[in-house]
Scaffold this motif. Structure first.
Motif, PDB file in Angstrom:
ATOM      1  N   GLN A   6       6.800   6.226   4.570  1.00 58.80           N
ATOM      2  CA  GLN A   6       6.700   4.819   4.978  1.00 58.80           C
ATOM      3  C   GLN A   6       5.751   4.075   4.051  1.00 58.80           C
ATOM      4  OE1 GLN A   6       5.537   4.231   9.050  1.00 58.80           O
ATOM      5  NE2 GLN A   6       5.114   2.071   8.752  1.00 58.80           N
ATOM      6  N   ASP A  64       0.869  -1.181   0.000  1.00 59.72           N
ATOM      7  CA  ASP A  64       0.000   0.000   0.000  1.00 59.72           C
ATOM      8  C   ASP A  64       0.905   1.230   0.000  1.00 59.72           C
ATOM      9  OD1 ASP A  64      -1.943   1.918   0.291  1.00 59.72           O
ATOM     10  OD2 ASP A  64      -2.672   1.215   2.231  1.00 59.72           O
ATOM     11  N   LEU A  68       3.074   1.369   3.447  1.00 59.61           N
ATOM     12  CA  LEU A  68       2.059   0.714   4.259  1.00 59.61           C
ATOM     13  C   LEU A  68       1.784  -0.666   3.674  1.00 59.61           C
ATOM     14  CD1 LEU A  68      -0.347   3.767   4.625  1.00 59.61           C
ATOM     15  CD2 LEU A  68       1.550   3.099   6.119  1.00 59.61           C
TER      16      LEU A  68
END
Length: 168
Positions: A68, A61, A70
């Motif tokens: 970051q 994701d 996901l």
């Protein structure tokens, strides 16, 4: 004294039971598991002969400019490899698995843990039910000071019923 609860463990020696149940029968029914159509194969398998592996893919994701990455849980992949002591005994795990392999029929394996092997199945107990088709028998190479064994791959055809509650 520990700062938190220490959960009790369950010894595995003598506390597993693997039963083959014909497809079309309720593999969670105590009446069937304790009856004449289910075949216990636990002690026909080698000590390392029940290899049920489960892995789960990661569904990425990724977001635009997010620092970051996901993720979410992805598809589950399961395999079941059984290794049996080679035997000509008609009720042995090897012969049960060989017959299933030759027939190509779908079958079920009910696996109960943490209860004495010789205890009958009872309502409310938990077990996993794996459904699949047994692949070809593969005779394994001999080992020094060992016994002859054969391995089988079970190709899972339905989702595994994990920690299913056994019923009457």
């Amino acid at each position: 004294m520990p700062a938190e609860n220490v959960p009790t463990s369950s010894q595995s020696d003598g506390r597993w039971r693997v039963v083959n149940v014909p497809s079309g029968s309720n593999a969670k029914s105590v009446a069937i598991l304790n009856g004449g159509t289910a075949t216990a194969i636990t002690y026909g398998l080698t000590s390392d002969g029940y290899n049920h592996t489960v892995s789960q893919a990661t569904a990425e994701d990724k977001r635009l400019t997010l620092l970051q990455d996901l993720s979410r849980p992805g598809k589950i992949t399961e395999t079941l490899e059984l290794t049996a002591v080679a035997s000509s005994d008609a009720t042995s795990a090897d012969q049960v698995l060989l017959a299933l392999s030759l027939s190509g029929a779908e079958t079920q394996f009910t696996t109960r843990r943490a209860v004495a092997n010789d205890a009958t199945f009872a309502t409310g107990q938990k077990a996993d039910v794996l459904t699949g088709i047994v692949g070809v028998r593969r005779a394994n190479a001999p080992t020094e000071n060992g016994v002859d064994t054969a391995s089988y791959t079970v190709y899972l055809t339905k989702p595994t019923d994990r920690q299913a509650t056994l019923v009457a």
